[in-house]
Scaffold this motif. Structure first.
Motif, PDB file in Angstrom:
ATOM      1  N   GLU A   1      -7.574  -1.480  -4.374  1.00 23.34           N
ATOM      2  CA  GLU A   1      -8.858  -1.305  -3.508  1.00 23.34           C
ATOM      3  C   GLU A   1      -9.171  -2.812  -2.598  1.00 23.34           C
ATOM      4  OE1 GLU A   1     -10.757   1.463  -6.601  1.00 23.34           O
ATOM      5  OE2 GLU A   1     -11.704  -0.531  -6.296  1.00 23.34           O
TER       6      GLU A   1
ATOM      7  N   GLN B   1      -4.218   5.901   0.076  1.00 25.17           N
ATOM      8  CA  GLN B   1      -4.684   6.819  -1.194  1.00 25.17           C
ATOM      9  C   GLN B   1      -3.420   6.896  -1.944  1.00 25.17           C
ATOM     10  OE1 GLN B   1      -4.913  10.173   2.068  1.00 25.17           O
ATOM     11  NE2 GLN B   1      -7.038  10.761   0.720  1.00 25.17           N
TER      12      GLN B   1
ATOM     13  N   GLY C   1      -5.189   1.772   9.942  1.00 25.80           N
ATOM     14  CA  GLY C   1      -6.395   2.253   9.526  1.00 25.80           C
ATOM     15  C   GLY C   1      -7.712   1.472   9.547  1.00 25.80           C
ATOM     16  N   THR C   2      -8.773   1.643   8.609  1.00 20.34           N
ATOM     17  CA  THR C   2     -10.022   0.722   8.612  1.00 20.34           C
ATOM     18  C   THR C   2     -10.333   0.341   7.393  1.00 20.34           C
ATOM     19  OG1 THR C   2     -11.175   2.915   8.139  1.00 20.34           O
ATOM     20  CG2 THR C   2     -10.830   2.133  10.688  1.00 20.34           C
TER      21      THR C   2
ATOM     22  N   THR D   1       2.373   5.809   9.724  1.00 20.84           N
ATOM     23  CA  THR D   1       1.880   6.399   8.356  1.00 20.84           C
ATOM     24  C   THR D   1       3.139   6.666   7.427  1.00 20.84           C
ATOM     25  OG1 THR D   1       1.816   8.546   9.219  1.00 20.84           O
ATOM     26  CG2 THR D   1      -0.105   7.590   9.339  1.00 20.84           C
TER      27      THR D   1
ATOM     28  N   ASP E   1      -5.097   1.935   5.314  1.00 19.80           N
ATOM     29  CA  ASP E   1      -5.666   2.976   4.678  1.00 19.80           C
ATOM     30  C   ASP E   1      -4.711   3.227   3.554  1.00 19.80           C
ATOM     31  OD1 ASP E   1      -7.856   3.221   6.312  1.00 19.80           O
ATOM     32  OD2 ASP E   1      -7.259   4.911   7.511  1.00 19.80           O
TER      33      ASP E   1
ATOM     34  N   SER F   1      -9.918   2.185   4.294  1.00 20.84           N
ATOM     35  CA  SER F   1     -10.529   2.813   3.310  1.00 20.84           C
ATOM     36  C   SER F   1      -9.481   3.307   2.350  1.00 20.84           C
ATOM     37  CB  SER F   1     -10.789   4.391   4.301  1.00 20.84           C
ATOM     38  OG  SER F   1      -9.567   5.268   4.695  1.00 20.84           O
ATOM     39  N   TYR F   2     -10.052   3.582   1.258  1.00 23.36           N
ATOM     40  CA  TYR F   2      -9.098   3.773   0.149  1.00 23.36           C
ATOM     41  C   TYR F   2      -9.622   4.701  -1.029  1.00 23.36           C
ATOM     42  CZ  TYR F   2     -12.558   0.674  -1.926  1.00 23.36           C
ATOM     43  OH  TYR F   2     -13.750  -0.158  -2.304  1.00 23.36           O
ATOM     44  N   GLU F   3      -8.506   5.392  -1.765  1.00 28.19           N
ATOM     45  CA  GLU F   3      -9.056   6.647  -2.876  1.00 28.19           C
ATOM     46  C   GLU F   3      -7.731   5.853  -3.695  1.00 28.19           C
ATOM     47  OE1 GLU F   3      -9.223  10.560  -2.000  1.00 28.19           O
ATOM     48  OE2 GLU F   3     -10.484  10.095  -0.218  1.00 28.19           O
TER      49      GLU F   3
ATOM     50  N   SER G   1      -6.493  -2.821   0.356  1.00 29.47           N
ATOM     51  CA  SER G   1      -6.582  -1.971   1.085  1.00 29.47           C
ATOM     52  C   SER G   1      -7.609  -2.432   2.349  1.00 29.47           C
ATOM     53  CB  SER G   1      -6.988  -0.529   0.918  1.00 29.47           C
ATOM     54  OG  SER G   1      -7.405   0.437   1.830  1.00 29.47           O
ATOM     55  N   LYS G   2      -8.817  -2.878   1.613  1.00 24.38           N
ATOM     56  CA  LYS G   2      -9.977  -3.171   2.500  1.00 24.38           C
ATOM     57  C   LYS G   2      -9.604  -4.405   3.201  1.00 24.38           C
ATOM     58  CE  LYS G   2     -13.450  -1.846   2.314  1.00 24.38           C
ATOM     59  NZ  LYS G   2     -14.299  -0.936   3.345  1.00 24.38           N
TER      60      LYS G   2
ATOM     61  N   ASP H   1      -1.898   4.434   6.216  1.00 25.22           N
ATOM     62  CA  ASP H   1      -1.738   4.445   7.567  1.00 25.22           C
ATOM     63  C   ASP H   1      -2.145   2.943   7.711  1.00 25.22           C
ATOM     64  OD1 ASP H   1      -2.540   4.613  10.134  1.00 25.22           O
ATOM     65  OD2 ASP H   1      -3.973   6.188   9.921  1.00 25.22           O
TER      66      ASP H   1
END
Length: 199
Positions: free
Chosen positions: A42, A53, A24-25, A4, A51, A27-29, A45-46, A21
């Motif tokens: 996005e 942010q 990760g899986t 990370t 992951d 996930s995003y913001e 990330s996907k 990360d």
């Protein structure tokens, strides 16, 4: 070992706060002030399963360039930090991704030697205005900024495409899938995946 990173970067043009990360899986913001770039991050990330942010506040009243560039710089730095000594990774990754009429290929080498080859976009793509503030010329610059700061060799080729949005998105998805393969841990890899013992 957690792969990370959490980095911040502040200039007179922007302030970036970013976390990733690698394990990760997807996930995003994401909020950069440039909505089309948000959409690309996005998707990145996907499809990379990294992951992400990120919050960027920048002078988008000038144009999108500073916020986009600075976010890409921090993302590259974060990738380098999260990879650590790169022990046990696959190192290489490649992907061929379609988006309707667009087709893009990306190849990644987590080599520690930054290099970018970016080719195949149709004439005029660099002048395309997408989403009101993202210009097509930013795409190559993003890949250059990420690769330089992450220490990766990256080849991206557009093999076909007509819609400017699809052309950019296919490239980001191809990069995501190639990077996902390159940074993935391979249980058969012992130590650093290089005959010289360092990357």
């Amino acid at each position: 070992m957690n792969r990370t990173a959490h980095l911040t970067r502040e200039t007179k043009e922007s302030k970036v706060d970013l976390r990733i990360d690698l394990d990760g899986t997807g996930s995003y913001e994401v909020s950069t002030g440039v909505r089309f770039f948000d959409h690309m991050l996005e998707s990145f990330s996907k499809h990379s399963l990294i992951d992400l942010q990120v919050t960027t506040v920048g002078d988008v009243d000038v144009d999108a360039h500073h916020s986009v560039e600075d976010t890409a710089i921090v993302l590259g730095d974060a990738l380098r930090e999260a990879l650590g000594d790169k022990s046990g990774i696959s190192r290489f990754g490649d992907a061929l991704v379609p988006l309707d009429e667009a087709l893009a290929q990306a190849v990644v080498d987590v080599a520690g030697r930054p290099f970018v080859v970016h080719e195949g976009e149709p004439e005029g793509q660099i002048y395309a205005l997408i989403g009101g503030s993202y210009t097509g010329s930013l795409t190559r610059h993003i890949f250059e900024s990420i690769a330089h700061h992450a220490g990766i060799a990256l080849h991206v080729r557009v093999l076909s495409g007509r819609d400017p949005h699809h052309i950019v998105e296919a490239q980001f998805k191809a990069f995501a899938r190639a990077l996902r393969a390159a940074v993935e841990r391979d249980p058969r890899v012992v130590g650093i995946p290089s005959a010289k013992g360092a990357l």
